[in-house]
Write a protein that holds these residues in place. Sequence first.
Motif, mmCIF file in Angstrom:
data_model
loop_
_atom_site.group_PDB
_atom_site.id
_atom_site.type_symbol
_atom_site.label_atom_id
_atom_site.label_comp_id
_atom_site.label_asym_id
_atom_site.label_seq_id
_atom_site.Cartn_x
_atom_site.Cartn_y
_atom_site.Cartn_z
ATOM 1 N N UNK A 202 -2.867 -7.937 26.897
ATOM 2 C CA UNK A 202 -2.492 -6.853 27.816
ATOM 3 C C UNK A 202 -1.713 -5.755 27.080
ATOM 4 N N UNK A 203 -0.815 -6.141 26.193
ATOM 5 C CA UNK A 203 -0.036 -5.164 25.422
ATOM 6 C C UNK A 203 -0.948 -4.368 24.489
ATOM 7 N N UNK A 204 -1.957 -5.029 23.921
ATOM 8 C CA UNK A 204 -2.894 -4.343 23.041
ATOM 9 C C UNK A 204 -3.624 -3.227 23.775
ATOM 10 N N UNK A 205 -4.006 -3.507 25.001
ATOM 11 C CA UNK A 205 -4.679 -2.493 25.819
ATOM 12 C C UNK A 205 -3.695 -1.396 26.202
ATOM 13 N N UNK A 206 -2.526 -1.797 26.672
ATOM 14 C CA UNK A 206 -1.519 -0.831 27.117
ATOM 15 C C UNK A 206 -1.120 0.127 25.997
ATOM 16 N N UNK A 207 -0.923 -0.404 24.794
ATOM 17 C CA UNK A 207 -0.452 0.410 23.673
ATOM 18 C C UNK A 207 -1.583 0.871 22.749
ATOM 19 N N UNK A 208 -2.829 0.651 23.215
ATOM 20 C CA UNK A 208 -4.018 1.121 22.497
ATOM 21 C C UNK A 208 -4.055 0.669 21.036
ATOM 22 N N UNK A 209 -3.767 -0.611 20.827
ATOM 23 C CA UNK A 209 -3.848 -1.177 19.478
ATOM 24 C C UNK A 209 -5.306 -1.443 19.112
ATOM 25 N N UNK A 210 -5.571 -1.475 17.830
ATOM 26 C CA UNK A 210 -6.927 -1.738 17.341
ATOM 27 C C UNK A 210 -7.342 -3.195 17.501
ATOM 28 N N UNK A 211 -6.376 -4.094 17.578
ATOM 29 C CA UNK A 211 -6.692 -5.520 17.662
ATOM 30 C C UNK A 211 -5.667 -6.200 18.564
ATOM 31 N N UNK A 212 -5.936 -7.457 18.842
ATOM 32 C CA UNK A 212 -4.965 -8.281 19.568
ATOM 33 C C UNK A 212 -4.808 -9.585 18.810
ATOM 34 N N UNK A 213 -3.849 -10.376 19.218
ATOM 35 C CA UNK A 213 -3.535 -11.607 18.494
ATOM 36 C C UNK A 213 -4.721 -12.559 18.435
#
Length: 113
Positions: free
Chosen positions: A92-103
Amino acid sequence: MKITIEELEAYLYKLYGNRPNIDETSLFMKLVEEMGEVAELLNQRSGRKTVDSDDLEVELGKELADLIHYAFAIAAINDLDLNEIILSKDKKASIKYKRDTNLEDFVTDRRNN
């Protein structure tokens, strides 16, 4: 030796799960105590406090291990699956902060390479 989150939670449940004198409040108080010790070490490392130890790196590692111990113990006695919670929260944080990847993707890629 490497351990998994599940192994740590099972171990901590075995230690604390069935002890009537240990509850989430007492574990939380220990967590806060350890957090204070981490804060003190960080203040020493930054020069804001007098250094009490010769090896602040080693001491910091020990205190962070204590923090993890008590945080995971609280989760264990409350039957929380931190593995799943951490992955979900990070996604969810990856989407919210527009990161290229998630854990989850990071770990999958790392294990496949």
